[in-house]
Structure formats: C-alpha cells, structure tokens
Design an enzyme around this catalytic site. Structure first.
Site, PDB file in Angstrom:
ATOM      1  N   LYS A  51       0.835  -1.202   0.000  1.00  0.00           N
ATOM      2  CA  LYS A  51       0.000   0.000   0.000  1.00  0.00           C
ATOM      3  C   LYS A  51       0.873   1.256   0.000  1.00  0.00           C
ATOM      4  O   LYS A  51       0.606   2.212  -0.733  1.00  0.00           O
ATOM      5  CB  LYS A  51      -0.936  -0.016   1.218  1.00  0.00           C
ATOM      6  CG  LYS A  51      -2.038  -1.067   1.102  1.00  0.00           C
ATOM      7  CD  LYS A  51      -2.770  -1.313   2.419  1.00  0.00           C
ATOM      8  CE  LYS A  51      -3.776  -2.446   2.262  1.00  0.00           C
ATOM      9  NZ  LYS A  51      -4.451  -2.808   3.525  1.00  0.00           N
ATOM     10  N   GLN A  95      -3.886  -1.212   9.741  1.00  0.00           N
ATOM     11  CA  GLN A  95      -3.996  -2.567   9.170  1.00  0.00           C
ATOM     12  C   GLN A  95      -4.639  -3.527  10.155  1.00  0.00           C
ATOM     13  O   GLN A  95      -4.321  -3.535  11.351  1.00  0.00           O
ATOM     14  CB  GLN A  95      -2.607  -3.053   8.746  1.00  0.00           C
ATOM     15  CG  GLN A  95      -2.596  -4.373   8.008  1.00  0.00           C
ATOM     16  CD  GLN A  95      -3.256  -4.317   6.628  1.00  0.00           C
ATOM     17  OE1 GLN A  95      -3.381  -3.261   6.016  1.00  0.00           O
ATOM     18  NE2 GLN A  95      -3.685  -5.456   6.139  1.00  0.00           N
ATOM     19  N   ASP A 118     -10.801   3.094   4.856  1.00  0.00           N
ATOM     20  CA  ASP A 118     -11.211   1.685   4.906  1.00  0.00           C
ATOM     21  C   ASP A 118     -12.735   1.546   4.919  1.00  0.00           C
ATOM     22  O   ASP A 118     -13.248   0.444   4.686  1.00  0.00           O
ATOM     23  CB  ASP A 118     -10.686   1.032   6.199  1.00  0.00           C
ATOM     24  CG  ASP A 118      -9.383   0.281   5.979  1.00  0.00           C
ATOM     25  OD1 ASP A 118      -9.205  -0.275   4.883  1.00  0.00           O
ATOM     26  OD2 ASP A 118      -8.566   0.241   6.909  1.00  0.00           O
TER      27      ASP A 118
END
Ligand code: GUN
Length: 295
Positions: A51, A95, A118
């Site tokens: 990412k 994460q 997200d």
C-alpha cells in the site's frame, strides 16, 4: 471460461488515480495517506508495504507508521488522534488484524470518519446501509463490484451468494450489491459457517463470492454451470514446495470450479490488486471531500 484479470484493471484504475493526483497537485493539494501497522504479522507487513509503495508511486504523500507489537491501546489512539488533526493526511488506515491486546473497534471509532478510507467507521457503515452516496465504502467490496462492472457482468436482478459475513467483506459487499442503481440491484444471500446445506445455497448463485478465509473451501459442486465466481480469499498454505515455504491459495478450488464457471478471478491477480487500487481511489475521494477541490 473467462479469467477476470484484476491486476490489469487495477493498473488502469491506478493510472486514472495518478492523473487525478497530478491535477490536485496543480491546484496546490497533495493527497496524503497514512498506513499504520501494529506488530509483526507477516501478511500485514507485506500488505502495508504494498500500500505504501503504490501510494508513493502514484504521487501521494504517504506516511508509513510501523509500531511494535507491544504498542498499547492508548499509544495507538494518540497516534490516530495526531493523524486526525494533521492537515497533510486525508486518509488513515490501521492494518487489520491488530495484536490481540488492541480493541480494534475502539481504534476504528477513533478515526475521523472523513479520513476513514477503509470505510470501517460506524458512520460510513451506516451511510452505506442507508444508501448515502457520500459513504466511504470498504476497499475489497468496492474492488469486487468494479471487477463485475468492468467485466460486463450484470448484477441487476442477479442471484448473488456471498460466503462470509465479515465487516471487512461479506456484510458491506451485500449492502453494496443491494444498493439501487449501476452495479447494484442484486438479490443477495449471505451464507456463512453456520449455514445449512451450503453447497445447495451456493448452486443458486449467478454470482458466487467466496470470502470465508478457508483455502479451497469452494468445490466444483458448489458452482452452477455458467456462474461467475469471485474469490476474495488470500490464504497462506505452509509447507508446500516453493521458495518462500508457503503458497498463496484462494477460498476456491480453482481448476474444478473454473471448468464450470462463465468467469472467475484468479488468486493471486484477482481481487487483491483491486483492493489496493480502491484504497487509492478512496484516498483521493476523501481528499476531495475534505478540501473541496476536485482532481
Ligand atoms: N486487512 C486485510 N484487508 C484489509 C483492509 O482492506 N484494510 C485494513 N485496514 N486491514 C486489512
């Protein structure tokens, strides 16, 4: 059978993102993404590296924050608070999964919903559920929907069976495919580990999505002739003969399923690269909303 090439589509989407970022930069705005990793889970290390690398390559201001596995909940909350307040950062990703002593829900609700790229914050989940188009939508479901749209697979009126009810994939994907309009209007069934007669349920699907996290769980007998199969699984199977000592496999037994399917995503090279591409799209969108400047 058609192989749905997620890698190629992700590259095309990333090039569009690059153009948008350049236009934002011409207008004095550099979109910024913070990727936070807590601990040393090997898969999470690999994902956050990817990412960060891709976001830098596309021209984002990218901050990668690696925290030791002993990092406390309050230390992590403090960092999230600083990122919320930082005007150079438009998107924040922590994460998942964090180490067990971290309460993930408390971290998710601490992220500013406007920076929640997200789409995990209850505000964004709620917006998606009520059909508010300003919702930031989780990246993997968005990637699955884009794959279907780009491959010309009609969702309107289609029977979709999703195996898996996670907040990361199953639930938001169901909401997305149920939404009114393009890429939506599907009849969605969400099946899971407790579903009775799972193979029969799956055989009703025009579009079958496997997001259960079990290697090669979906067998050929689960798939109706001519169905479309989307494999969200990324499983490390240890001890197989390969340089790394493991091999990556999806949630679908590929060969026996592909021979029946109209179209299928491979693993790797299917949903995975699309998830990252949609993270980049969400970060540009979040930046545009926060700054009022469009790329
Ligand atoms: N872990 C696996 N997929 C994801 C994702 O899309 N976002 C975050 N934050 N963690 C993940």
């Amino acid at each position: 059978m058609n192989l749905i090439d997620g890698k190629a589509l992700a590259e095309r989407i990333n090039e569009q993102t690059r153009v948008k970022i350049n236009r934002l930069k011409e207008r004095g705005i550099t979109p910024g993404l913070a990727v936070v990793l807590v601990g040393d889970d090997p898969a999470s290390i690999a994902y956050t590296r990817t990412k960060d690398r891709i976001s830098k390559n596309l021209g984002f201001f990218s901050r990668k924050i690696d925290l030791g596995k002993e990092t406390s909940q309050s230390e992590l909350l403090k960092i999230v608070g600083e990122l919320n307040a930082d005007p150079a950062i438009h998107g924040i990703l922590v994460q998942s999964p964090p180490p067990p002593h971290i309460d993930e829900e408390r971290i998710v609700v601490a992220i500013d919903p406007a920076k929640d790229v997200d789409g995990f914050h209850p505000m964004n989940v709620g917006k998606l559920a009520i059909g508010d188009p300003t919702a930031l939508v989780p990246c993997t479901p968005l990637g699955c929907q884009r794959l279907l749209l780009d491959s010309g697979i009609e969702t309107s009126g289609a029977q979709v069976v999703i195996i898996g009810r996670s907040m990361l994939v199953g639930k938001p994907l169901a909401l997305l495919l149920m939404r009114k309009g393009k890429g939506g209007d599907a009849t969605v069934t969400v099946a899971h580990s407790r579903s009775r007669d799972l193979a029969n349920v799956c055989r009703t699907a025009d579009i079958l999505v496997a997001a259960i996290g079990k290697p090669e769980f979906v067998r050929g007998e689960f798939v109706k002739e001519g169905a479309v199969v989307i494999d969200v699984g990324v499983n490390r199977v240890e001890g197989e003969s390969s340089e790394k000592g493991y091999r990556i496999t999806g949630d679908v037994a590929f060969e026996e399923t592909a021979s029946k399917a109209r179209a299928i995503t491979p693993v790797p090279g299917g949903v995975g690269p699309m998830t990252v591409a949609m993270l980049m799209v969400n970060t540009v969108t979040a930046c545009e909303h926060q700054t009022g400047v469009t790329g």
